[in-house]
Design a protein around this motif. Sequence first.
Motif, PDB file in Angstrom:
ATOM      1  N   SER A   1       0.707  -1.267   0.027  1.00 58.73           N
ATOM      2  CA  SER A   1       0.015  -0.061  -0.047  1.00 58.73           C
ATOM      3  C   SER A   1       0.948   1.159   0.169  1.00 58.73           C
ATOM      4  O   SER A   1       0.472   2.218  -0.713  1.00 58.73           O
ATOM      5  N   TYR A   2       2.009   1.148   0.859  1.00 56.35           N
ATOM      6  CA  TYR A   2       2.892   2.486   0.916  1.00 56.35           C
ATOM      7  C   TYR A   2       3.546   2.424  -0.650  1.00 56.35           C
ATOM      8  O   TYR A   2       3.802   3.752  -0.947  1.00 56.35           O
TER       9      TYR A   2
ATOM     10  N   VAL B   1       1.131   4.258  -2.723  1.00 51.01           N
ATOM     11  CA  VAL B   1       0.830   5.748  -2.538  1.00 51.01           C
ATOM     12  C   VAL B   1       2.013   6.618  -3.189  1.00 51.01           C
ATOM     13  O   VAL B   1       1.913   7.486  -3.807  1.00 51.01           O
TER      14      VAL B   1
ATOM     15  N   PRO C   1      -0.052   6.923  -6.956  1.00 50.69           N
ATOM     16  CA  PRO C   1      -1.135   7.635  -6.025  1.00 50.69           C
ATOM     17  C   PRO C   1      -2.579   7.996  -6.736  1.00 50.69           C
ATOM     18  O   PRO C   1      -3.470   7.932  -5.806  1.00 50.69           O
TER      19      PRO C   1
ATOM     20  N   THR D   1      -4.354   4.599  -5.358  1.00 47.74           N
ATOM     21  CA  THR D   1      -4.204   4.494  -4.038  1.00 47.74           C
ATOM     22  C   THR D   1      -4.745   5.553  -3.121  1.00 47.74           C
ATOM     23  O   THR D   1      -4.498   5.305  -1.888  1.00 47.74           O
ATOM     24  N   VAL D   2      -4.688   6.821  -3.485  1.00 42.14           N
ATOM     25  CA  VAL D   2      -5.194   8.067  -2.821  1.00 42.14           C
ATOM     26  C   VAL D   2      -6.374   8.605  -3.502  1.00 42.14           C
ATOM     27  O   VAL D   2      -6.665   8.616  -4.744  1.00 42.14           O
TER      28      VAL D   2
ATOM     29  N   TRP E   1      -5.697   8.723   2.196  1.00 42.81           N
ATOM     30  CA  TRP E   1      -4.967   7.438   1.425  1.00 42.81           C
ATOM     31  C   TRP E   1      -6.032   6.462   1.535  1.00 42.81           C
ATOM     32  O   TRP E   1      -7.006   6.069   2.657  1.00 42.81           O
TER      33      TRP E   1
END
Length: 441
Positions: A157-158, A161, A165, A168-169, A184
């Motif tokens: 997930s990081y 981001v 993004p 995932t954001v 997020w």
Amino acid sequence: MPTDRTLPQAFAVPPLAGLDGLLRALRSVLFVAIWCLVWIGLEAFGNLSSNDLLALTSGNDFWTYVLFGLAAALVAAGAYARRRAFWTVFLDPVLIVLLGYIALNVLVSVDFSASLRRFVLSCAVLVVAALVCLLPRDRDDFARLIVGTALFVVVLSYAGVLLVPELTVHQATDLVEQRLAGDWRGVFGHKNIAGGVFSSMVFIGIFGMRAGLPVAGGLLAILSLAFVVMTGAKSSIIIIAGVLLLSGLASGIRSAFLRAVIVYSPLVGLLTIGVGSVLSPAVSAFVAALPVDASFTGRADVWAFALEKFAERPWTGFGFQSFWTLESTRFGVEDSEQWAGSAANGHNSFLDTALNLGLIGLVLTVAYVVIQPFRDDGQARRIGADPATRTLWLQLWMFGIYLGCMESFFFLRADPIWFTLLVAITGMRLSARLPMSPAPP
């Protein structure tokens, strides 16, 4: 030169050692695969700007059925070696009565086909959730597998981001809830789901630290907590703090009555100031005087609508997981900026249970989800179950029932928060009868 018959006993290999090692490896792979299926799912990194992702399903996703049906069969085969634990999970009178009632409720559902499909998938998910933690050979093996899998999902997930993004954001270009731009969501489709899942990983990280994985567990807890903050999921953030505080207080109290007061007071309080604010003008006035959003981000409007509909079928409800699939009962407002305008559930698990299963189903659900786990935890304390594992189940359970006051996920098929709550409930039952133990030295 010595033959096989003259080898020292220390080097002798039992005939079934190789097979046993292979089976343990396969069970570990299955454990990781199941949690990846639940946490990552089949629609990871979904594009919320696409019309395709906004299509509402009625519980007939083909691959979801296939994969969870296959997982149920495999996990049952893998866990059956521990027959006592296997039957302890399923020979639960409260669970049997609840499932029997739901089966009857499906027959009187206003949308029989949707209820039947969702009941079948829900049963498969229940089997997987109830047995998945029987796959590891002991507590330490379980800790390594669950912490490692959770770390993989967090890192994924990081990475999303940082690298993608837009997937995932939440973006201003999302077709609904543009006001969430910047929050997020990681591999999940919504920041509230991400907040709930990563909150559970905070507790898993703490468990890992107590189970001999201080670095990996601590890293998981820190990264997960930071991600929850970045989701902007206010309910999850507040509940994490409350669960950590209250579970710590409860662990040091012997009196079952005092522990019940500590554990259940927040649940009663959340239901009172939440749905209670719609039912009672006095409670509504009290909430309005608090330094919080009295509408609970638009939830109050949905709760009022749901309560109005509940009055139409109070005893049996509209049918298992059927209410929000009916166009005639959908709550809608022509304003995509307000999430309530596209609400597909009541944003309260207890209220949605009453809508779908009626008062009878709500009582049985409370007995299984809310009351029995607390009794199991008390029994686990009395028999001296492993404190680290018992605390993990307690924290995951408390988080689930508290979050259920603000989000709807009870019986929601393969929902990751519901799955985790089911695992915690089963873990508490087993801890009271056949507790998981650390690996022998």
